[in-house]
Design a protein around this motif. Structure first.
Motif, PDB file in Angstrom:
ATOM      1  N   PHE A 201       0.829  -1.204   0.000  1.00 22.95           N
ATOM      2  CA  PHE A 201       0.000   0.000   0.000  1.00 22.95           C
ATOM      3  C   PHE A 201       0.870   1.262   0.000  1.00 22.95           C
ATOM      4  CE2 PHE A 201      -4.088  -1.908   2.084  1.00 22.95           C
ATOM      5  CZ  PHE A 201      -4.450  -2.436   0.854  1.00 22.95           C
ATOM      6  N   SER A 202       1.989   1.227   0.708  1.00 30.75           N
ATOM      7  CA  SER A 202       2.868   2.408   0.742  1.00 30.75           C
ATOM      8  C   SER A 202       3.501   2.654  -0.620  1.00 30.75           C
ATOM      9  CB  SER A 202       3.947   2.231   1.812  1.00 30.75           C
ATOM     10  OG  SER A 202       4.962   1.323   1.418  1.00 30.75           O
ATOM     11  N   ILE A 203       3.887   1.595  -1.318  1.00 25.52           N
ATOM     12  CA  ILE A 203       4.470   1.748  -2.656  1.00 25.52           C
ATOM     13  C   ILE A 203       3.441   2.319  -3.623  1.00 25.52           C
ATOM     14  CG2 ILE A 203       5.419   0.481  -4.624  1.00 25.52           C
ATOM     15  CD1 ILE A 203       7.393   0.811  -2.353  1.00 25.52           C
ATOM     16  N   GLN A 302      14.312   1.250  -2.517  1.00 23.98           N
ATOM     17  CA  GLN A 302      13.198   0.320  -2.572  1.00 23.98           C
ATOM     18  C   GLN A 302      12.531   0.231  -3.939  1.00 23.98           C
ATOM     19  OE1 GLN A 302      11.175   2.087   0.677  1.00 23.98           O
ATOM     20  NE2 GLN A 302      12.623   1.244   2.160  1.00 23.98           N
ATOM     21  N   LEU A 303      12.951   1.043  -4.892  1.00 25.78           N
ATOM     22  CA  LEU A 303      12.450   0.903  -6.255  1.00 25.78           C
ATOM     23  C   LEU A 303      13.486   0.210  -7.130  1.00 25.78           C
ATOM     24  CD1 LEU A 303      10.598   4.295  -6.825  1.00 25.78           C
ATOM     25  CD2 LEU A 303       9.632   2.054  -6.308  1.00 25.78           C
ATOM     26  N   ARG A 304      14.248  -0.662  -6.537  1.00 28.96           N
ATOM     27  CA  ARG A 304      15.280  -1.408  -7.242  1.00 28.96           C
ATOM     28  C   ARG A 304      14.680  -2.674  -7.846  1.00 28.96           C
ATOM     29  NH1 ARG A 304      21.397  -2.571  -5.804  1.00 28.96           N
ATOM     30  NH2 ARG A 304      21.660  -4.606  -6.755  1.00 28.96           N
ATOM     31  N   SER A 322      11.310  -7.486 -11.328  1.00 29.56           N
ATOM     32  CA  SER A 322      10.259  -7.016 -10.425  1.00 29.56           C
ATOM     33  C   SER A 322      10.868  -6.089  -9.396  1.00 29.56           C
ATOM     34  CB  SER A 322       9.589  -8.191  -9.696  1.00 29.56           C
ATOM     35  OG  SER A 322       9.093  -9.147 -10.596  1.00 29.56           O
ATOM     36  N   LEU A 323      10.073  -5.167  -8.887  1.00 23.55           N
ATOM     37  CA  LEU A 323      10.541  -4.331  -7.796  1.00 23.55           C
ATOM     38  C   LEU A 323      10.732  -5.185  -6.550  1.00 23.55           C
ATOM     39  CD1 LEU A 323       8.404  -1.082  -8.167  1.00 23.55           C
ATOM     40  CD2 LEU A 323      10.683  -1.567  -9.075  1.00 23.55           C
ATOM     41  N   ASN A 331       6.986  -7.928 -12.844  1.00 25.41           N
ATOM     42  CA  ASN A 331       6.450  -6.625 -13.257  1.00 25.41           C
ATOM     43  C   ASN A 331       6.738  -6.306 -14.717  1.00 25.41           C
ATOM     44  OD1 ASN A 331       7.384  -5.440 -10.038  1.00 25.41           O
ATOM     45  ND2 ASN A 331       5.304  -5.776 -10.709  1.00 25.41           N
ATOM     46  N   ILE A 332       7.948  -6.593 -15.197  1.00 27.37           N
ATOM     47  CA  ILE A 332       8.331  -6.340 -16.590  1.00 27.37           C
ATOM     48  C   ILE A 332       9.011  -7.597 -17.107  1.00 27.37           C
ATOM     49  CG2 ILE A 332       9.881  -5.036 -18.101  1.00 27.37           C
ATOM     50  CD1 ILE A 332       9.440  -2.603 -16.386  1.00 27.37           C
ATOM     51  N   GLY A 333       8.391  -8.271 -18.081  1.00 26.47           N
ATOM     52  CA  GLY A 333       8.979  -9.534 -18.505  1.00 26.47           C
ATOM     53  C   GLY A 333       8.257 -10.182 -19.667  1.00 26.47           C
ATOM     54  N   PHE A 334       8.311 -11.507 -19.683  1.00 27.52           N
ATOM     55  CA  PHE A 334       7.779 -12.258 -20.825  1.00 27.52           C
ATOM     56  C   PHE A 334       7.439 -13.670 -20.390  1.00 27.52           C
ATOM     57  CE2 PHE A 334      12.295 -13.037 -20.628  1.00 27.52           C
ATOM     58  CZ  PHE A 334      12.461 -14.385 -20.969  1.00 27.52           C
TER      59      PHE A 334
END
Length: 864
Positions: A201-203, A302-304, A322-323, A331-334
């Motif tokens: 929720f914080s992110i 934390q956004l690594r 992913s973060l 999060n970003i992939g295939f």
């Protein structure tokens, strides 16, 4: 930022916009015709909970990449929690502490502290402001209420991740050989699912209300020091030592000092951003899709990103980045059939509302003829004052039913809480329970219909544009980030009201009077979001949706999504140029050509103005140029260095630093003669001015480098480097030279150099002395240090994915490497690879590839 006094009160705004006594009209929009909803697409099924004891297999291959295999989502997340803790325990633990409002409890009132020695590096009250801020935002309270109502799949992932994280902690304790600086410290504790949900929720609030922690801390109906936190009645202040009492006294002094320096946040600075391409069948050599993913994110904090491969045999097979803290999804992939990436959207995810107050009552506001309360709550945090002593502090926070109150001191008009008005923020991402479900649906999708259905069903893509391509040659773009769903009336008003337009330009975000015509309850639905399906390409480099593809501009969407028919950044212009001039002789792309375009490291500003600038250099000769402070600079050497520039910002590029310093002084509005034309968004503005001003900023750039001791003809690689910090915040000494460009110079594969505010961890980071501007005496806008360009931010998880008859062929790289543990062999290995090769590496996706490269193989189960 200084903002002129607020022009529209809640009452008068509604009257003005309705057309009473005003000299402009707000047209009544036509009634929208809502098309029938399409038949829902049935998403693929997946085993959710473990059948008995949790178990996951983690195989690590080259560069430390974990391939996690299990029989259920819960167990995939179990393996993910364990493996993430292996690589990023300290970052994860600090994230949980921050979201739970416990930084002051463990570290004292100030963020800038060495957590190994306890030394205060700066007295900034940041921990107190953060802790009270997240209390006010209610992330923990929301998680406690909503955890039991979350979908089963989300609960499974959160519980599994928690078990894996805690297992790793217990093993560290048992082994008694911690290899991490934070291991064994009081703030690194076992977690529960509610802690993970609190963190998520914080992110979700990072692109919105979490930017306003200072204004939340300051918000109070009084005009004095009522906003200051006070020790709770139970605190035994008299029993504290003199240094401890002095520390408490400093909290108020520092709060007052900080209040006078509050500014509104810059929500999407130009140095931030990402690139994403989805290439379709008409632009692909084999008729199948290609995706370029190039998010620009902090290299610390934390956004690594963290790379992994997740497999449930027969149900899920997905790989990507992913973060940190994301439990068991990519999060970003295939996957076998499709790939996707994200960029930061220009859309707004919150609205600041101006309340009209009841006369004589600062805690009652007027809404649609009714009197409603501003609610107050006394909350407390613990503050460590040293010597193992913790003092509870209390503060009253204020909310409406829709969001948290904000206020700024009188020095920052117009956000005053006075007798007539007050302000609050309503964030569309508050209590966003779709985050895990949305990305899981993307992970599981096997075709474009299922992928699009994920966006119909969920609103969990918090702040991102999405670019997609698949094995059928479809390219798809959507900005379905979580955006307030305001009325057609409010949309029209935001386009035509001079007051609203001016206020938004000054503040950097939308401010509405709080009236029913401007209120919202939910996020923009899928059908109203900007989106585009193409067979050639879709792209985004952090400009708005408008020229996702210039052949088919997107027009009629809410103005909260960003500008249309507006000047594009140099990076967007380069990205669109690369899509037209970087394919093969056949005019079509294969994955290798997409990768080559990414790593071409071109700088669009150089291509745009350098020939004309060199012509002006030649005409100037050795005649000196006054840089504005009485210093006259001979440009002979500077022009010679620029003449050697090889057209790219690579390690061997002569003149690259000079071009960068020139770029940070360059303004397209004053240094280009041909203005922007909306029908030519890629090629305008253009034409370098010939009034001498370009030579002046070139001379200033040259003098900056010379004063700092850098040669004008020094190769960029001698100045641009990645160097990580050791656990105590000191320099590691391992400076790794890298190629890459910068936003200001119109780069694509870009980096920047400051300790960005989005690196919101307590882990200490070293910094070098800033070089000052020879005219202003202020630190250079380029953030050049005495050691050079110290990379902190930029290209992070990079990938190029193409499809063939047998599935995906993927290459990728994590520029800052997989692990944040300085003792790990994977702390710097991908960083060194990037320095040595300036390209991507193969991503191991098939079983044969994984088996051939396995360096470790572990099956984990909960501790007995």
């Amino acid at each position: 930022m200084t903002i002129r006094p607020f022009l529209v009160t809640a009452l008068t705004a509604a009257l003005v916009l309705a057309g009473c006594d005003n000299d402009y009209d707000v047209p009544t929009p036509p009634v929208a015709v809502v098309p029938p909803a399409p038949e829902p697409i049935v998403p693929p099924s997946v085993t959710t909970m473990a059948d008995g004891t949790l178990e996951a297999r983690i195989r690590r291959t080259s560069y430390g990449v974990p391939h996690i295999e299990a029989d259920s989502l819960q167990e995939i997340a179990f393996g993910s929690g364990y493996a993430q803790a292996e690589d990023h325990l300290c970052i994860l633990a600090d994230g949980f502490v921050k979201a739970n409002s416990e930084r002051s409890k463990f570290f004292g009132p100030h963020r800038s502290i060495d957590f190994n020695t306890g030394d205060v590096l700066a007295e900034d009250n940041q921990n107190i402001i953060s802790d009270f801020g997240y209390k006010a935002l209610g992330v923990r309270a929301s998680a406690e209420v909503l955890l039991d109502t979350m979908p089963e799949r989300s609960v499974a992932m959160m519980s599994g991740f928690t078990e894996g994280y805690n297992l790793y902690l217990s093993e560290l304790e048992t082994n008694q050989t911690p290899n991490l600086p934070c291991a064994g410290q009081a703030w690194v504790e076992p977690i529960e699912p509610v802690d993970l949900l609190t963190y998520l929720f914080s992110i979700a609030l990072l692109p919105g209300s979490a930017n306003f922690l200072d204004l939340i801390f300051f918000a109070n109906p009084g005009d004095g020091d009522e906003y200051l936190p006070q020790p709770a009645a139970t605190a035994a202040i008299d029993e504290l030592s003199k240094p401890q009492q002095q520390l408490l006294a400093q909290i108020h002094d520092k709060a007052r000092s900080r209040a006078g320096k509050i500014t509104t946040p810059e929500l999407n600075p130009i140095d931030l951003g990402s690139n994403g391409w989805g290439i379709g069948s008409e632009l692909s050599a084999n008729g199948k899709g290609i995706v370029l993913g190039n998010p620009h994110f902090p290299h610390t904090g934390q956004l690594r990103f963290w790379q992994s491969h997740l497999t449930i045999p027969g149900e899920l097979d997905v790989m990507g980045g992913s973060l940190v803290g994301t439990p068991g999804i990519i999060n970003i992939g295939f996957n076998q059939n499709l790939a996707w990436t994200h960029t930061f959207s220009t859309a707004e995810h919150f609205i600041m509302y101006n309340l009209a107050l009841k006369e004589g009552d600062r805690l009652t506001y007027l809404y649609d003829g009714a009197e409603l309360p501003i609610e107050s709550e006394l909350v407390s945090i613990d503050v460590n004052v040293g010597g193992g002593v913790v003092v509870p502090f209390e503060k009253t926070i204020y909310r409406t039913a829709k969001g948290v109150m904000v206020e700024a001191p009188p020095t920052l008009a117009p956000f005053a809480w006075d007798d007539s008005q007050a302000f609050f923020i309503q964030d569309a991402n508050e209590e966003n329970v779709d985050v895990l479900e949305h990305w899981l649906a993307m992970n599981l999708a096997t075709n474009i219909d299922q992928f699009q259905q994920a966006f119909r069903d969920f609103d969990g893509v918090i702040f991102n544009n999405t670019m997609y391509a698949d094995d059928q040659g479809n390219a798809f773009y959507i900005d379905d980030s979580t955006v307030p769903h305001i009325s057609d009336y409010a949309q029209t008003a935001l386009r035509v009201s001079p007051d609203l337009i001016t206020i938004k330009e000054q503040a950097g975000f939308t401010i509405f009077p709080y009236e029913p015509l401007f209120a919202f309850d939910d996020a923009v639905p899928y059908d109203s979001a900007p989106k585009l399906v193409r067979q050639d390409f879709v792209q985004n480099s952090n400009n708005s949706y408008w020229v996702t593809n210039p052949a088919e501009p997107i027009e009629d969407v809410s103005p909260l999504y960003g500008k249309r028919r507006s000047e594009q950044t140099l990076r967007t212009r380069l990205g669109l140029t690369l899509l037209t001039d970087s394919s093969g002789d056949d005019g079509l792309f294969d994955p290798a050509e997409v990768e080559a375009a990414l790593f071409s490291n071109r700088a669009y500003l150089g291509e745009l103005v350098l020939p004309e600038l060199l012509t002006q250099c030649e005409a100037q000769g050795s005649t000196g140029v006054d840089i504005g402070n009485g210093t006259v600079v001979d440009l002979t050497n500077a022009c010679a260095a620029l003449g050697q520039w090889n057209g790219a910002q690579n390690k061997d590029s002569i003149g690259g630093a000079l071009l960068r310093e020139f770029a940070h002084r360059f303004d397209t509005g004053s240094h280009l003669t041909q203005p922007f034309v909306s029908t030519m968004p890629v090629t305008t503005p253009a034409g370098l001015v010939d009034d001498g001003s370009a030579l002046v900023i070139l001379a200033q750039a040259a003098q900056s480098l010379t004063n700092a001791g850098f040669g004008l003809d020094a190769p960029l690689g001698s100045m641009q480097f990645i160097e990580k910090s050791l656990p105590d915040g000191s320099a590691s000494g391992a400076k790794i030279a890298i190629s890459g460009s910068n936003n200001r110079e119109g780069g694509f594969n870009v980096f920047s150099y400051s300790l960005d505010s989005r690196d919101d961890t307590l882990l200490p980071q070293h910094a070098y002395t800033a070089v000052t501007d020879p005219v202003s005496g202020e630190p250079l806008r380029s953030q050049l240090s005495t050691e050079g360009y110290h990379v902190r931010y930029g290209s992070s998880w990079m990938m190029v994915v193409g499809f063939g008859d047998n599935g995906p062929t993927a290459r990728g790289l994590l520029t800052y490497s997989q692990s944040n543990n300085f003792q790990s062999p994977h702390w710097n290995d991908q960083t060194q690879y990037y320095s040595d090769n300036n390209n991507l590496r193969p991503l191991l996706f098939t079983e044969d590839e994984i088996a051939a490269a396995t360096s470790s193989d572990k099956v984990i189960r909960p501790a007995e």
